[in-house]
Design a protein around this motif. Sequence first.
Motif, PDB file in Angstrom:
ATOM      1  N   ARG A   1      -8.858 -11.363   4.330  1.00 54.72           N
ATOM      2  CA  ARG A   1      -9.001 -11.598   2.432  1.00 54.72           C
ATOM      3  C   ARG A   1      -7.373 -11.990   2.566  1.00 54.72           C
ATOM      4  N   MET A   2      -6.844 -10.734   2.550  1.00 54.00           N
ATOM      5  CA  MET A   2      -5.431 -10.570   2.507  1.00 54.00           C
ATOM      6  C   MET A   2      -4.534 -12.060   2.955  1.00 54.00           C
ATOM      7  N   TYR A   3      -4.539 -12.229   4.102  1.00 53.07           N
ATOM      8  CA  TYR A   3      -4.393 -13.890   4.744  1.00 53.07           C
ATOM      9  C   TYR A   3      -4.503 -15.130   4.097  1.00 53.07           C
ATOM     10  N   ARG A   4      -5.296 -15.170   2.969  1.00 54.36           N
ATOM     11  CA  ARG A   4      -6.441 -16.277   2.439  1.00 54.36           C
ATOM     12  C   ARG A   4      -5.745 -16.529   1.573  1.00 54.36           C
ATOM     13  N   ASP A   5      -5.541 -15.032   1.153  1.00 54.55           N
ATOM     14  CA  ASP A   5      -4.556 -14.696  -0.434  1.00 54.55           C
ATOM     15  C   ASP A   5      -3.394 -14.817  -0.658  1.00 54.55           C
ATOM     16  N   LYS A   6      -2.519 -15.005   0.585  1.00 57.35           N
ATOM     17  CA  LYS A   6      -1.493 -15.521   1.572  1.00 57.35           C
ATOM     18  C   LYS A   6      -0.092 -14.274   1.248  1.00 57.35           C
ATOM     19  N   GLN A   7      -1.502 -12.870   1.218  1.00 54.93           N
ATOM     20  CA  GLN A   7      -0.812 -11.529   1.204  1.00 54.93           C
ATOM     21  C   GLN A   7      -0.657 -10.615   2.954  1.00 54.93           C
ATOM     22  N   ALA A   8      -0.789 -12.081   3.823  1.00 54.65           N
ATOM     23  CA  ALA A   8      -1.390 -11.215   4.755  1.00 54.65           C
ATOM     24  C   ALA A   8      -0.386 -11.893   5.439  1.00 54.65           C
ATOM     25  N   ALA A   9       0.569 -11.654   7.248  1.00 52.34           N
ATOM     26  CA  ALA A   9       0.985 -12.829   7.550  1.00 52.34           C
ATOM     27  C   ALA A   9       0.948 -12.083   9.099  1.00 52.34           C
ATOM     28  N   VAL A  10       0.492 -13.198  10.603  1.00 51.90           N
ATOM     29  CA  VAL A  10       0.957 -12.047  11.984  1.00 51.90           C
ATOM     30  C   VAL A  10       2.300 -12.920  12.811  1.00 51.90           C
ATOM     31  N   ILE A  11       2.610 -11.410  13.135  1.00 50.54           N
ATOM     32  CA  ILE A  11       3.402 -12.540  14.260  1.00 50.54           C
ATOM     33  C   ILE A  11       3.085 -11.686  15.387  1.00 50.54           C
ATOM     34  N   HIS A  12       2.926 -13.080  16.440  1.00 51.11           N
ATOM     35  CA  HIS A  12       2.501 -13.157  17.877  1.00 51.11           C
ATOM     36  C   HIS A  12       3.430 -12.764  18.384  1.00 51.11           C
ATOM     37  N   ALA A  13       3.499 -12.822  20.163  1.00 50.03           N
ATOM     38  CA  ALA A  13       4.201 -12.816  20.924  1.00 50.03           C
ATOM     39  C   ALA A  13       5.501 -12.248  20.196  1.00 50.03           C
ATOM     40  N   VAL A  14       5.560 -10.659  20.364  1.00 48.01           N
ATOM     41  CA  VAL A  14       6.545  -9.440  19.811  1.00 48.01           C
ATOM     42  C   VAL A  14       6.278  -9.001  20.670  1.00 48.01           C
ATOM     43  N   ALA A  15       7.190  -7.987  21.074  1.00 42.18           N
ATOM     44  CA  ALA A  15       8.142  -6.723  21.799  1.00 42.18           C
ATOM     45  C   ALA A  15       8.693  -5.966  21.230  1.00 42.18           C
ATOM     46  N   THR A  16       9.287  -5.346  21.460  1.00 36.43           N
ATOM     47  CA  THR A  16      10.452  -4.440  21.239  1.00 36.43           C
ATOM     48  C   THR A  16      11.572  -4.653  22.733  1.00 36.43           C
ATOM     49  N   SER A  17      12.798  -4.129  22.692  1.00 26.74           N
ATOM     50  CA  SER A  17      13.361  -4.707  23.559  1.00 26.74           C
ATOM     51  C   SER A  17      13.623  -3.857  25.176  1.00 26.74           C
ATOM     52  N   TYR A  18      12.360  -3.037  24.921  1.00 29.41           N
ATOM     53  CA  TYR A  18      11.838  -2.376  25.942  1.00 29.41           C
ATOM     54  C   TYR A  18      10.612  -3.363  26.883  1.00 29.41           C
ATOM     55  N   ARG A  19      10.731  -3.018  28.343  1.00 26.28           N
ATOM     56  CA  ARG A  19      10.115  -3.733  29.427  1.00 26.28           C
ATOM     57  C   ARG A  19       9.324  -2.771  30.328  1.00 26.28           C
ATOM     58  N   GLU A  20       9.451  -1.301  30.445  1.00 22.95           N
ATOM     59  CA  GLU A  20       8.118  -0.780  31.406  1.00 22.95           C
ATOM     60  C   GLU A  20       7.457  -0.417  30.100  1.00 22.95           C
ATOM     61  N   ARG A  21       6.958   0.429  31.451  1.00 19.51           N
ATOM     62  CA  ARG A  21       5.061   0.574  30.281  1.00 19.51           C
ATOM     63  C   ARG A  21       4.691   2.111  30.521  1.00 19.51           C
ATOM     64  N   SER A  22       6.388   2.677  30.320  1.00 21.92           N
ATOM     65  CA  SER A  22       5.816   4.187  29.933  1.00 21.92           C
ATOM     66  C   SER A  22       5.481   4.206  27.934  1.00 21.92           C
ATOM     67  N   HIS A  23       4.363   5.201  27.790  1.00 23.45           N
ATOM     68  CA  HIS A  23       4.064   5.145  26.647  1.00 23.45           C
ATOM     69  C   HIS A  23       5.561   6.558  25.779  1.00 23.45           C
ATOM     70  N   PHE A  24       6.107   6.997  26.481  1.00 24.94           N
ATOM     71  CA  PHE A  24       6.841   7.674  25.328  1.00 24.94           C
ATOM     72  C   PHE A  24       8.285   6.802  25.634  1.00 24.94           C
ATOM     73  N   ASP A  25       8.780   6.203  26.124  1.00 26.83           N
ATOM     74  CA  ASP A  25       9.534   5.606  26.379  1.00 26.83           C
ATOM     75  C   ASP A  25       9.509   4.123  25.556  1.00 26.83           C
ATOM     76  N   GLY A  26       8.008   4.118  25.475  1.00 22.68           N
ATOM     77  CA  GLY A  26       8.027   2.878  24.440  1.00 22.68           C
ATOM     78  C   GLY A  26       8.380   3.457  22.864  1.00 22.68           C
ATOM     79  N   GLN A  27       7.311   3.838  22.848  1.00 20.63           N
ATOM     80  CA  GLN A  27       7.708   4.934  21.229  1.00 20.63           C
ATOM     81  C   GLN A  27       8.712   5.206  20.703  1.00 20.63           C
ATOM     82  N   ASP A  28       9.899   5.628  22.203  1.00 20.29           N
ATOM     83  CA  ASP A  28      10.988   5.978  21.260  1.00 20.29           C
ATOM     84  C   ASP A  28      11.397   5.078  21.658  1.00 20.29           C
ATOM     85  N   VAL A  29      11.633   4.107  21.619  1.00 21.11           N
ATOM     86  CA  VAL A  29      12.607   2.252  21.340  1.00 21.11           C
ATOM     87  C   VAL A  29      11.616   2.115  20.029  1.00 21.11           C
ATOM     88  N   LEU A  30      11.061   1.880  19.981  1.00 23.52           N
ATOM     89  CA  LEU A  30      10.327   1.412  18.777  1.00 23.52           C
ATOM     90  C   LEU A  30      10.262   2.091  17.465  1.00 23.52           C
TER      91      LEU A  30
END
Length: 407
Positions: free
Chosen positions: A102-131
């Motif tokens: 509904r917010m999207y239809r009302d022009k009050q929400a948006a999506v950015i897709h294919a996004v990531a931080t600069s981190y390229r490994e798969r550790s939650h701990f390190d990924g959250q640290d970078v984020l």
Amino acid sequence: MTMDRITPSLLTSRRHLLLAGASFAAWAYVPKFARAADQRDPRLIVVILRGALDGLATVAPIGDPDYAGLHGAIALTADGPHPALPLDSFFALHPSMPEFARMYRDKQAAVIHAVATSYRERSHFDGQDVLESGFAGPGRVQSGWLNRALEALPRGPRVAGALAVGPTAPLVLRGAAPTVGWAPVTLPQADDDTAMRLVDLYAHRDPALAAALSQGLKLEKVAFGDDMKPKPGGNQITAMRQVARGAAKLMAADDGPRIAALAFDGWDTHANEGGAAGRLAQLLSGLDGSLAEFESGLGPRWRDTVVVVATEFGRTAKINGTQGTDHGTGTIALLAGGAVKGGRVIADWPTLKMASLYQGRDLAPTTDLRAVFKGVLADHLGLSERALADNVFPESTALKPIKGLVA
């Protein structure tokens, strides 16, 4: 600026052990930024989804011919008993998020897709640290990018605050700089008598901690009240809405916080993720309800609010043998609020062809999440590109803010 790193002695100190214990909310107070020249009074809410959100299951590229085969039994479809909610001719939203739709239809929400931080490994701990730290790689720095953004804001004549909510204070809003006056407070999940005994215990041994705990308890009563506190054994979905409701109540006040950071756990869907219905659907319903709580609770303030939803990394494009997804790379970020220039999915889509997948398994990221954060901070709060590149997200001069995210 130089960022101090957390030492082992700091991590194991009495104060940090207490602050990292069982808790519901953590509060931080900082000087309020000056009212904008155009008389806006902006609010910014950052929601961290810890565990890695499946962006392909949340905003599905149903127009990509390779999507259904990769996501298999949990792929969203445009028809069936639980059809996805169309956003445009290519992307569709998970059916558990009607409020965001509904917010999207009302022009009050948006999506950015294919996004990531600069981190390229798969550790939650390190990924959250970078984020949350805003640095290009993991390093366990003591401050987060949102706290450093607060330092860069012009000071207003009144003092309000920033609000952090989560099992422990999210790193994104932590900082050691004395000029900000940040004091983390973890609220134990205990009765008032037990909490006050903690205050009394530290009144003489650690006056600063005692004062912070006392203030946090007062804020908890204001924000949540007896009927809005999470109950023992309560489900995570209800808790998400309660946290958002309490935060909105504080932020709607004239003298309330303008900045909030919330952390929601539980998004690590290795097994039995579910498609249109199931575990992920329940989590997304809680997130969707939280966004609705922000909108209703902030009232007229919603007009000048931006909510940013982000996660440490995405999940694999192909489901695994337990009907779940493993740690991946590219994912989504969500924006919601009356100040958002919405009704758009922003994506440089890399396709899901095998040759295009990152390391042959993940949605390839084409947008750096820091560029999203920079765009919001620049257009919504007025931070300069130099401050963003030098202090908020160090050594990121080449990474320009995404313009036009805020109306």
